[in-house]
Design a protein around this motif. Structure first.
Motif, PDB file in Angstrom:
ATOM      1  N   ILE A  58      47.308 -58.654  37.907  1.00 31.43           N
ATOM      2  CA  ILE A  58      47.870 -57.300  37.911  1.00 31.43           C
ATOM      3  C   ILE A  58      48.100 -56.823  36.480  1.00 31.43           C
ATOM      4  CG2 ILE A  58      49.910 -55.940  38.537  1.00 31.43           C
ATOM      5  CD1 ILE A  58      50.065 -57.739  41.103  1.00 31.43           C
ATOM      6  N   HIS A  59      48.585 -57.702  35.607  1.00 29.89           N
ATOM      7  CA  HIS A  59      48.821 -57.388  34.201  1.00 29.89           C
ATOM      8  C   HIS A  59      47.518 -56.920  33.540  1.00 29.89           C
ATOM      9  CE1 HIS A  59      50.783 -58.544  30.164  1.00 29.89           C
ATOM     10  NE2 HIS A  59      49.567 -58.135  29.870  1.00 29.89           N
ATOM     11  N   VAL A  60      46.467 -57.728  33.672  1.00 26.74           N
ATOM     12  CA  VAL A  60      45.190 -57.395  33.028  1.00 26.74           C
ATOM     13  C   VAL A  60      44.655 -56.065  33.557  1.00 26.74           C
ATOM     14  CG1 VAL A  60      42.770 -58.096  32.776  1.00 26.74           C
ATOM     15  CG2 VAL A  60      44.600 -59.789  32.490  1.00 26.74           C
ATOM     16  N   TRP A  61      44.630 -55.903  34.862  1.00 27.30           N
ATOM     17  CA  TRP A  61      44.125 -54.656  35.443  1.00 27.30           C
ATOM     18  C   TRP A  61      44.995 -53.458  35.062  1.00 27.30           C
ATOM     19  CZ3 TRP A  61      42.648 -56.298  41.127  1.00 27.30           C
ATOM     20  CH2 TRP A  61      41.448 -56.996  41.093  1.00 27.30           C
ATOM     21  N   SER A  62      46.307 -53.635  35.043  1.00 28.55           N
ATOM     22  CA  SER A  62      47.202 -52.536  34.671  1.00 28.55           C
ATOM     23  C   SER A  62      46.963 -52.081  33.247  1.00 28.55           C
ATOM     24  CB  SER A  62      48.664 -52.956  34.845  1.00 28.55           C
ATOM     25  OG  SER A  62      48.959 -53.199  36.198  1.00 28.55           O
ATOM     26  N   GLN A  63      46.765 -53.029  32.332  1.00 29.51           N
ATOM     27  CA  GLN A  63      46.495 -52.653  30.952  1.00 29.51           C
ATOM     28  C   GLN A  63      45.155 -51.929  30.827  1.00 29.51           C
ATOM     29  OE1 GLN A  63      47.089 -56.122  28.396  1.00 29.51           O
ATOM     30  NE2 GLN A  63      49.174 -55.416  28.025  1.00 29.51           N
ATOM     31  N   MET A  64      44.206 -52.257  31.673  1.00 30.63           N
ATOM     32  CA  MET A  64      42.890 -51.612  31.623  1.00 30.63           C
ATOM     33  C   MET A  64      42.973 -50.121  31.948  1.00 30.63           C
ATOM     34  SD  MET A  64      40.507 -54.576  33.364  1.00 30.63           S
ATOM     35  CE  MET A  64      39.123 -53.494  33.594  1.00 30.63           C
ATOM     36  N   ILE A  65      43.944 -49.731  32.773  1.00 32.45           N
ATOM     37  CA  ILE A  65      44.064 -48.324  33.156  1.00 32.45           C
ATOM     38  C   ILE A  65      45.241 -47.630  32.480  1.00 32.45           C
ATOM     39  CG2 ILE A  65      42.906 -48.670  35.368  1.00 32.45           C
ATOM     40  CD1 ILE A  65      45.744 -48.415  36.677  1.00 32.45           C
ATOM     41  N   GLY A  66      45.849 -48.311  31.500  1.00 32.94           N
ATOM     42  CA  GLY A  66      46.961 -47.715  30.769  1.00 32.94           C
ATOM     43  C   GLY A  66      48.302 -47.824  31.469  1.00 32.94           C
ATOM     44  N   GLY A  67      48.425 -48.759  32.402  1.00 33.42           N
ATOM     45  CA  GLY A  67      49.688 -48.964  33.117  1.00 33.42           C
ATOM     46  C   GLY A  67      50.799 -49.425  32.184  1.00 33.42           C
ATOM     47  N   THR A  68      52.014 -49.280  32.635  1.00 35.92           N
ATOM     48  CA  THR A  68      53.172 -49.709  31.843  1.00 35.92           C
ATOM     49  C   THR A  68      54.035 -50.659  32.663  1.00 35.92           C
ATOM     50  OG1 THR A  68      54.479 -47.813  32.574  1.00 35.92           O
ATOM     51  CG2 THR A  68      53.212 -47.560  30.516  1.00 35.92           C
ATOM     52  N   GLU A  69      54.823 -51.438  31.960  1.00 36.05           N
ATOM     53  CA  GLU A  69      55.710 -52.391  32.619  1.00 36.05           C
ATOM     54  C   GLU A  69      56.908 -51.681  33.240  1.00 36.05           C
ATOM     55  OE1 GLU A  69      56.432 -56.306  30.909  1.00 36.05           O
ATOM     56  OE2 GLU A  69      55.224 -55.659  29.180  1.00 36.05           O
ATOM     57  N   ALA A  70      57.536 -52.355  34.183  1.00 27.23           N
ATOM     58  CA  ALA A  70      58.729 -51.843  34.850  1.00 27.23           C
ATOM     59  C   ALA A  70      59.877 -51.749  33.847  1.00 27.23           C
ATOM     60  CB  ALA A  70      59.122 -52.770  35.994  1.00 27.23           C
TER      61      ALA A  70
END
Length: 189
Positions: A138-150
């Motif tokens: 989830i971390h790797v995929w989230s960073q790929m789309i510009g996601g941020t941590e909680a």
């Protein structure tokens, strides 16, 4: 050197702290040395799981800890350390790993390698190792789309609930799945 779903009770060897085999016939890996060192240093630890799982290994190449991009990753918040080899000493030196865990950490991300999960029970160590892998993905995929941590406040709220409810329920759920997929594993009739 097996996957969780391939390991049978007959595949497990029991050793003492001098690394002498007490029970079992399976050859042990050299990594058993740091397992013994962790048990010696941390009386609260009763199970050590060491994995080379795909997503944790990928994330480890970035020298990042598993971030809280999903609420289940709150389990690992402030509970991880990073181990990076400098090439000057023995690979995965036991004393260095024990030092990284200190008195209060339970997870080591090993750069370009995998992870160690040291926990109070085999149940918690297993569930955390499985969850760590999913959270790394989830971390790797989230960073790929510009996601941020909680947000930290959310993580502080969720972490004790994950420990209290998620860990035991996920253990029971995984055991139930094993009973369904391999009813002979536990000697069921």
């Amino acid at each position: 050197f097996q996957y969780f779903d391939q390991t049978r009770p007959s595949d497990v060897s029991k050793l003492n702290f001098d690394l002498e085999v007490i029970e079992g016939a399976m050859e042990t890996a050299p990594a058993i040395r740091f397992h013994a060192a962790i048990y010696r240093a941390r009386p609260d630890v009763h199970s050590v799981v060491h994995t080379h799982s795909l997503w944790v290994s990928i994330l480890s190449t970035t020298s990042q800890l598993v971030g809280v991009y999903h609420e289940d990753a709150a389990l690992f918040w402030q509970d991880q350390a990073l181990h990076a080899e400098d090439g000057l000493g023995p690979a995965v030196a036991s004393d260095k790993l024990v030092g990284l865990l200190g008195n209060n950490k339970h997870v080591i991300i090993m750069k370009n390698h995998g992870a160690i999960v040291a926990e109070s029970s085999i149940q918690n160590a297993t569930v955390k190792a499985i969850t760590l892998e999913r959270c790394a993905q989830i971390h790797v995929w989230s960073q790929m789309i510009g996601g941020t941590e909680a947000a930290q406040g959310f993580v502080e709220y969720v972490k004790p609930r994950e420990e209290r409810y998620f860990l035991p329920l996920m253990w029971e759920s995984n055991v139930s799945r094993l009973h369904c997929s391999d009813p002979d594993l536990f000697g069921s009739s």
